[in-house]
Enzyme design. Structure first.
Site, PDB file in Angstrom:
ATOM      1  N   ASN A   4      -3.001 -38.879  -7.222  1.00 24.04           N
ATOM      2  CA  ASN A   4      -4.705 -39.212  -6.404  1.00 24.04           C
ATOM      3  C   ASN A   4      -4.077 -39.625  -5.737  1.00 24.04           C
ATOM      4  O   ASN A   4      -4.453 -40.322  -4.139  1.00 24.04           O
ATOM      5  CB  ASN A   4      -6.123 -39.422  -7.554  1.00 24.04           C
ATOM      6  CG  ASN A   4      -5.611 -38.609  -8.120  1.00 24.04           C
ATOM      7  OD1 ASN A   4      -5.814 -37.423  -7.842  1.00 24.04           O
ATOM      8  ND2 ASN A   4      -6.873 -38.661  -9.042  1.00 24.04           N
ATOM      9  N   SER A  60       5.479 -42.979 -13.292  1.00 22.34           N
ATOM     10  CA  SER A  60       3.708 -42.309 -13.728  1.00 22.34           C
ATOM     11  C   SER A  60       3.096 -41.760 -12.237  1.00 22.34           C
ATOM     12  O   SER A  60       2.940 -42.826 -11.799  1.00 22.34           O
ATOM     13  CB  SER A  60       2.627 -42.336 -14.742  1.00 22.34           C
ATOM     14  OG  SER A  60       1.218 -41.820 -14.831  1.00 22.34           O
ATOM     15  N   TYR A  70       6.589 -35.444 -18.167  1.00 22.33           N
ATOM     16  CA  TYR A  70       4.985 -34.849 -18.772  1.00 22.33           C
ATOM     17  C   TYR A  70       3.670 -34.862 -17.958  1.00 22.33           C
ATOM     18  O   TYR A  70       4.267 -35.390 -16.436  1.00 22.33           O
ATOM     19  CB  TYR A  70       4.674 -35.239 -19.638  1.00 22.33           C
ATOM     20  CG  TYR A  70       4.217 -36.779 -19.203  1.00 22.33           C
ATOM     21  CD1 TYR A  70       3.339 -37.034 -18.312  1.00 22.33           C
ATOM     22  CD2 TYR A  70       5.041 -37.969 -19.180  1.00 22.33           C
ATOM     23  CE1 TYR A  70       2.497 -38.693 -18.770  1.00 22.33           C
ATOM     24  CE2 TYR A  70       4.655 -39.090 -19.019  1.00 22.33           C
ATOM     25  CZ  TYR A  70       3.746 -39.370 -18.882  1.00 22.33           C
ATOM     26  OH  TYR A  70       3.930 -41.200 -18.067  1.00 22.33           O
ATOM     27  N   LYS A 123       0.974  -1.130  -0.154  1.00 28.15           N
ATOM     28  CA  LYS A 123      -0.349   0.004  -0.063  1.00 28.15           C
ATOM     29  C   LYS A 123       0.468   1.391  -0.172  1.00 28.15           C
ATOM     30  O   LYS A 123       1.160   2.294  -0.806  1.00 28.15           O
ATOM     31  CB  LYS A 123      -0.608   0.008   1.119  1.00 28.15           C
ATOM     32  CG  LYS A 123      -1.908   1.227   0.962  1.00 28.15           C
ATOM     33  CD  LYS A 123      -2.643   0.936   2.639  1.00 28.15           C
ATOM     34  CE  LYS A 123      -3.804  -0.362   2.425  1.00 28.15           C
ATOM     35  NZ  LYS A 123      -4.339  -1.248   3.676  1.00 28.15           N
ATOM     36  N   ARG A 181      -2.852   2.834   8.760  1.00 23.63           N
ATOM     37  CA  ARG A 181      -3.369   0.979   8.192  1.00 23.63           C
ATOM     38  C   ARG A 181      -2.378   0.546   8.054  1.00 23.63           C
ATOM     39  O   ARG A 181      -1.672   1.124   8.068  1.00 23.63           O
ATOM     40  CB  ARG A 181      -3.249   1.637   6.570  1.00 23.63           C
ATOM     41  CG  ARG A 181      -5.304   2.347   6.438  1.00 23.63           C
ATOM     42  CD  ARG A 181      -5.361   2.239   5.288  1.00 23.63           C
ATOM     43  NE  ARG A 181      -6.866   3.348   5.003  1.00 23.63           N
ATOM     44  CZ  ARG A 181      -7.233   2.884   4.026  1.00 23.63           C
ATOM     45  NH1 ARG A 181      -7.144   2.072   2.370  1.00 23.63           N
ATOM     46  NH2 ARG A 181      -8.279   4.364   3.663  1.00 23.63           N
ATOM     47  N   ARG A 216      -3.016 -48.378 -17.612  1.00 23.18           N
ATOM     48  CA  ARG A 216      -3.049 -49.299 -16.816  1.00 23.18           C
ATOM     49  C   ARG A 216      -3.951 -50.738 -16.610  1.00 23.18           C
ATOM     50  O   ARG A 216      -5.038 -50.347 -16.848  1.00 23.18           O
ATOM     51  CB  ARG A 216      -3.386 -48.247 -15.956  1.00 23.18           C
ATOM     52  CG  ARG A 216      -3.215 -48.850 -14.156  1.00 23.18           C
ATOM     53  CD  ARG A 216      -3.887 -47.083 -13.586  1.00 23.18           C
ATOM     54  NE  ARG A 216      -5.411 -47.084 -13.506  1.00 23.18           N
ATOM     55  CZ  ARG A 216      -5.674 -46.177 -12.601  1.00 23.18           C
ATOM     56  NH1 ARG A 216      -4.994 -45.667 -12.037  1.00 23.18           N
ATOM     57  NH2 ARG A 216      -7.508 -46.437 -12.976  1.00 23.18           N
TER      58      ARG A 216
END
Lengths: 923, 923
Positions: B820, B816, B903, B33, B103, B668
């Protein structure tokens, strides 16, 4: 080049020091078998002479495209000449042939390599010489046909596809032809015919005639042994068992001796002490006029060694052989400083020692041997025995698992041997148990409540925390699914209760209250006997007896007093005391109740490493309070329910602190998902709704809301306290108030609570809950005007916690590695589901051991090491322990010592095991 | 000491370069700021002058027990004097007081620190001077009471417990007393009375009177800002957001200006370009006679900026202000080279700029700005615009998620704004969807089969692979449980289908076919509208439109041709082309069918990184074959069932290879547990038994046998192929035969299959299955007499695989990273169950983001790095990629680039996102 040519690759042994070039210190280059043969020869024991081709030769051969090193062939031929000279026979001699055996033998015992070839040196011509010398035509042809079979299968099989079955086919044919029921019914003539058939079989597969040059036979056999070192099976075995640093296998070429040359010959095996009971008496079996394999083959029944001096035919020979054997066995035991397992052959009155090695034994025998070798006193009779070892060295000869066998009730071995097992499954909880089948935990509880003497076996697909009452009531537990660390297994081992898991062949019909195995049906009330040490399940009742060690710890005064004089207790005490002298790491116990804590302390626990508070929620009426908590619609209702639980928990903690006065007590905050406290069957839900005066739909909807696809990875552990901080507040209050209360007792107890936040994966979780714990604790202490020395720490059981341990240790005062969950997540194996593939994995050697039983040092261990190292990088005095099931596994305990943990914690009944293992890691 | 005294801690700004000591390059010591205010002052923009206390002063204060550095107080006083001189007013002057705001402002925008204090300098005396100067008595007392409130709450609150609520209580009382409906109804006299009340409230909590010394007011405020830097909230925010390396916060002391002094005053906010559509037209809102907070408070309705020149009162003033503001905005945009978001105030005709910062915008606007700033051409009108940036720099201003917004059908924003949402839940699949409620996947399939134009929203508790047919048939999916990576979410995103998950307030009654939200009931057939970008669910129908980008890729020829001229498509093309120039990493797609593969390639995918073969098993009649396999009692029966599946799989693979001709395709092998292929409801089991002509009991018993407590950690992945190698054989055959077949097509296709073994945790698993794959492949190739260049590799998705990657890479030709599952196991979070605690975790800042959405670089990322490093230590040319959902997350893609992956692979619709993110990681 010159120096290489001079390198010694072949070592001779036999007939005393004069002829023998190695000894037991040459294990790395002569292999275990070769080194022991040399050692015996050096000690002037009657070993049939021979020579050993070194592992260095094998290493050269393996790395030089299957070429012998320069000079090897000459060295072999030289030693062979020496052997021929010493024995006065020549390999392949048509008049008086020398026969030899060829065996592999690496420095570490290793299945998967080449089998033995016997009778090498027999040819169409030399067999005649053999017959002439032995005067036994049948033996001659029998030896020859066996040699062709072994040579064809073992030496030529890998390259030609020739197998033992190819020969067996001919054997069956000739037996049919002559109506012979057994091999032994074949005559010399018929065996000779068989030799011809065998040679044809050989030729048809190998595309060459069976070699008549004994040097070719020998040379091919040595190469086959070398080749077997790099066979797929052997290579895989080494990878799985992490055997590396070996050069290769040695090859032992030994003069054949024959126990099958008549009534003055024989063969046998013997043990210098009893490997079952551990008694210091020699034992063994032998057969007159037989070869080695006949003793184990079970076609003829062998005699006990003690009968040998009473043999009627050739009595003088056998008296002498017996004396000689006993003298040698004593000498060997003194020499090797350990009871030995020997093979011997008597050839025409002459005793030959073929092998010696440290004897196998049961845990009980191992302990007895160790104690008696160190004290020199027979534990039963008090008689003097040779003092072979110091206590420290004796301690090295036993394992933690050995001592475990002293702790549990066991079957009378003779009685057990009479019965055929129904099935064999995973030996998940130790000892023996006999009882009547019951299919439901509640029924078990009710039956035992009605008749406390009732003996039950709880048979279920699996168990859950709801079943603990019934599991406690039962004598043993049998489940059809789940592995060594399923709920049933862990709880049972914690109690030292017999449990067999993963019995997939059980078809349980809970509704009909019956179970079938291979079509046989057993109903509720039928008797079963479980051997938790072997995994055998029997129909009916086998008599059991209880362990004097346990009786001494837990029994009533009179019983305990008596038990403390029992040899088993005295041995237990002796080795435990040895262990405590040497170990550098503390041993704590996992205990959830004051009673468990007392047992643990009696077994030598130095604190509680894990108190699973949720187990306290299942006792008595408390389940209703935690259920009220779960059904509550507001924080206020939840707090009201917790308020009722608080005094119960506090009382339990007071009991734990008293039992462990002066020792640390690690209390884990609530861990399991909440649905474990709710009933899952509709009938039980109806009961719950009625009991609590709530709508059945509310119960059902809460059960359905709490249902999780993967509860192991769901809303549990610290995640519960983040959603419901009031849980953490209640438990902290109970702990700190209990610590205050016991400090005010007449007999003051200084509690050392360690409050443990479970399932932390991020520092933020721990920070948040540590703040809640400290705030609550300080409020209690301020109100009471007291001080309690408490610690706040965490379980490291999520891989991420180990990976970020440096960050987490900024807040945590201690780490307790929860290696059960850590193993689950590091491998991605659910303990409850591993049963569906673990058998395949073990069978196909994908895993060498169930990682829930013995810590996977490569993977999971890497995270433990990382956790300790990173944790101490930000908090150098971080206290680290382990509280998974691995805390009681000897190999895992050794890993913990190596990794620098401060303590291991295991179930009370494994504390003695861990004490031994901890000592062994150091000595 | 001497040098420290001379250190500059306070920097002046205002009225041009002459007075201004910093600029935007001083961000580190003046904060964002302060630096921007100085920058504007330097540029001769009308900024109310002031000064900034540096972050270095804060750092000193924090590390020296809350002491100012030597000389700071004097420097502040000097700058204050300079300010007073420049403004011709004095702080606290009873005649003409200077008022200031205070501030906080760090170098990085950071919530959790101190709020603003306005009107500082008002005292009992100076308020009179203010009233005299402004001629506005009401304004005077209103400012004073607001100041007491803010000062009491913000400055004194942390130490005294005083809060805004304490003052609010008095405000309500006085409004009640005088019957005032709104604050604005209070008169000057009443506000004066309120000031007295406020001072009493202040004194009662702070135990001291409200300070009448303006220097004390200022000094306490500065210290409060410094203290707030180390407040728990701020410290936690920095930990969670990994903000470190900052010195502290700066403190900005700015001359107050007032937009509430009459009809010649006002205040507003403005944007230099439209932040929603991206159009290059200024936009904004203002209020006459108002203070800043009134514009956002929503009590009065602000006017649009374009109305300003038409103001009737003081028209000349407003015409001038409007011109001036537009001039300044253009200047700011050119200066900052980015559209700006400004705050301004007009005080008695004088325009003041209070703040400027880069404007927030939608993805669409972000892309449009980037393209227009780089090309200097309006994408809609073709008009010229200022060229502000090079393409490379413009590319830096957008994110991967921005481009995603170009791809999905969207609601007409105006129409959506008219409707109140029913609920808001997790925006799991993008775009907008409108349809009629259906509760069952089968019903959805049947309805769409009967009427392909039927538009449906599938509403379920959660979804499973069985539901994919119905999910495909529906326009959108709404679930009551599950997180951003639940089955529903992953599948939906893969298809680019709208999906909202974890809508816990839905009470679904599948039996009754109705769902209720807050008591409102919706039945099957009722319309719902889902905004998958915001998570809003609406009752009824909101009109949608489809994306020109998708139409250009997937539409019929005419539609595609038209779409390719659409500005949205052109913008997409422009930025994607930029990205491809810069990125260093390949982008592949996860695609399970030839159709998905074609879409992916159209979006720029350079291969398939993950083909989940199990999805092929659900199509059409194949489900019956895999079910036959599962019910089979022998290997022979299993092989028969697989034989039927083989041609289907082969055909799919042929399609994939054709769609990806010349590019690698990673396949897979079967991954999910077998029970996912069996029906779980009794009714469906009856259907299955009838269809297959088997006993219902067989179906039931198989379902029960396959039931797992934690299927995520159960019998799946490579564990299946170890139990049933015939599965691996069949799939390998299908892949290699397909590769052979397409090589023989007239238009030859060179397939590059990469066969991937899932869920490997030990090298032994991979070794075993690699051998099966190679043996099978070589058999096929030998039979065909062909060559196919195939690779065998593995998913790294089990923590143990990353930990032992060196060993595994000895066999694996590629890795790979399945992030997940790796995230599930590293955190111990089940994707399907995280919904029960994730909201608490995000709310309490335990997690800053769902780790399934954006890769956890600290924990999971550590395993990825370790896997790459260890893997390449034994196989330097190891190809590494990522195929979890993270492959499409921009932050995660950047991590992948940094970690040296070859990749990323993501769902087809995220390929454009990944292309952008991959480029940004480099530039």
């Amino acid at each position: 080049m010159a120096s290489k040519e001079k390198k010694q690759y072949v070592y001779f042994y036999g007939f005393g020091k004069e002829h023998t070039e190695g000894d037991s210190s040459y294990r790395a280059i002569l292999g275990g078998k070769g080194a022991n043969l040399a050692e015996m020869a050096n000690a002037d024991l009657p070993v049939p002479p021979g020579f050993t081709v070194s592992t260095e030769a094998c290493a050269y051969y393996s790395s030089h495209n299957s070429q012998y090193p320069t000079g090897l062939e000459k060295q072999i031929k030289d030693k062979l000449k020496k052997l021929e000279k010493l024995m006065g026979k020549k390999l392949g001699d048509p008049a008086d042939p020398l026969l030899v055996s060829v065996r592999s033998g690496a420095a570490v015992s290793m299945p998967g390599m080449m089998d033995t070839v016997l009778n090498l040196g027999l040819t169409d011509k030399s067999v005649q010489g053999f017959i002439k010398q032995t005067g036994n035509e049948r033996a001659g042809w029998d030896c020859y046909r066996r040699f062709i079979d072994m040579f064809g299968d073992v030496v030529m099989g890998p390259t030609s596809g020739l197998t033992h079955e190819d020969f067996e086919h001919e054997l069956v044919a000739i037996k049919n032809k002559y109506g012979a029921a057994e091999d032994t019914d074949l005559t010399a003539e018929q065996l000779k015919e068989l030799v011809d058939k065998y040679k044809l079989v050989y030729k048809s597969k190998v595309k060459k005639a069976f070699p008549q040059d004994p040097w070719e036979q020998l040379n091919l056999s040595i190469q086959a042994v070398f080749n077997s070192w790099n066979s797929e099976r052997a290579a895989k075995y080494r990878i799985i068992n992490k055997i590396d640093g070996l050069l290769g296998t040695a090859v032992n070429i030994c003069t054949m001796v024959f126990g099958n040359l008549g009534e003055d010959s024989g063969t046998g095996v013997a043990f210098t002490r009893d490997g079952a009971s551990g008694k210091a008496v020699a034992m063994g079996e032998y057969l007159i006029n037989a070869q080695g394999e006949d003793v184990v083959a079970g076609i003829r029944t062998p005699k006990n060694l003690e009968e040998m001096p009473s043999e009627e035919v050739n009595n003088a020979i056998w008296v002498k052989a017996s004396k000689e054997l006993n003298r040698i066995m004593k000498k060997l035991e003194r020499h090797y400083k350990y009871p030995q397992d020997v093979e011997f052959t008597v050839q025409q009155g002459q005793l030959w020692m073929l092998q010696t090695r440290n004897a196998k034994r049961t845990g009980l025998a191992g302990i007895r041997w160790a104690v008696e070798m160190a004290t020199g006193v027979d534990v039963e009779t008090g008689e003097k025995l040779p003092k072979l070892l110091t206590a420290k060295k004796a301690l090295k000869t036993i394992t933690g698992s050995d001592i475990e066998q002293l702790l549990f009730p066991i079957f009378d071995a003779d009685e057990e041997a009479k019965v055929e097992p129904l099935l064999n499954a995973l030996p998940a909880g130790p000892g023996a148990a006999v009882g009547k089948i019951v299919f439901n935990a509640k029924d078990a509880e009710a039956l035992v409540e009605a008749n406390p003497a009732d003996e039950l076996i709880l048979v279920r697909q699996d168990t859950s925390p709801e079943d603990v009452g019934g599991m406690w009531a039962a004598k043993g537990i049998l489940t059809s699914t789940g592995g060594m660390t399923s709920h049933a297994a862990v709880v049972a081992r914690g109690w030292g209760k017999c449990c067999i898991c993963g019995a997939g062949s059980l078809k349980i019909d809970e509704a009909k209250k019956e179970v079938s195995v291979d079509g046989k049906v057993y109903k509720e009330g039928d008797w079963l006997s479980l051997n938790g040490s072997t995994g055998n399940v029997y129909a009916g009742q086998i008599p059991t007896m209880s362990s004097p060690v346990v009786a001494a710890m837990n029994g009533k005064a009179a019983e305990a007093k008596k038990a403390k004089k029992h040899p088993i207790y005295l041995m237990y005490k002796e080795v435990s005391d040895w262990a405590d002298q040497y170990r550098s790491i503390n041993v704590r116990a996992n205990a959830d109740s004051p009673k468990d804590a007392e047992t643990a302390r009696a077994f030598g626990a130095e604190g509680i490493g894990l108190c699973r508070t949720e187990h306290m929620f299942f006792e008595g009426d408390r389940i209703w309070d935690i259920r009220s908590f779960i059904l509550a619609q507001s924080e206020k209702e939840r707090e009201a329910a917790l308020k009722k639980l608080l005094p119960h928990q506090r009382k339990d903690f007071e009991g734990l602190f008293k039992a462990m006065a002066g020792l640390p007590v690690t209390v884990r905050l609530l861990d399991p998902p909440l649905h474990e406290f709710l009933p899952h069957s509709e009938a039980d839900q109806v009961v719950m709704a009625e009991h609590m005066g709530v709508d059945l739909e509310l119960v059902k909807s809460r059960v359905s809301e709490l249902h999780e696809a993967n509860p192991m990875l769901g809303h549990r552990g610290c995640r519960l306290s983040i959603t419901y901080p009031e849980l953490c507040v209640m438990q902290t209050r109970a702990i700190i108030e209990a610590a205050c209360n016991v400090a005010k007792l007449k007999k003051q107890v200084i509690a050392e609570p360690e409050i443990m936040i479970p399932l932390v994966g991020t520092r933020a979780e721990l920070d948040l809950l540590e703040a809640v714990v400290r705030k609550t604790a300080e409020e209690v202490l301020e109100k009471r005007g007291m001080k309690v020395d408490y610690k706040v720490g965490t379980m490291i059981e999520i891989p991420r916690a180990a990976l970020t341990a440096d960050d987490i240790a900024e807040t945590a005062e201690f780490f307790s590695f929860g290696t059960n969950d850590l193993t689950q997540m590091t491998y991605g194996y659910s303990r409850d589901d591993i049963g569906s593939f673990l058998p395949d994995y073990l069978e196909q050697k994908v895993l060498s051991v169930d990682p829930f039983q013995s810590l996977d040092q490569t993977g999971v261990g890497q995270l433990v090491e990382m956790g300790v190292k990173k944790g101490r990088s930000t908090r150098p005095d971080l206290k680290c322990g382990i509280c998974g099931e691995h805390g009681g596994d000897p190999e895992s305990v050794k890993f913990c010592v190596k990794t620098g943990l401060n303590y291991v914690s295991c179930s009370p009944y494994r504390v003695p095991v861990a004490r031994i293992a901890a000592a062994q890691a150091v000595i």
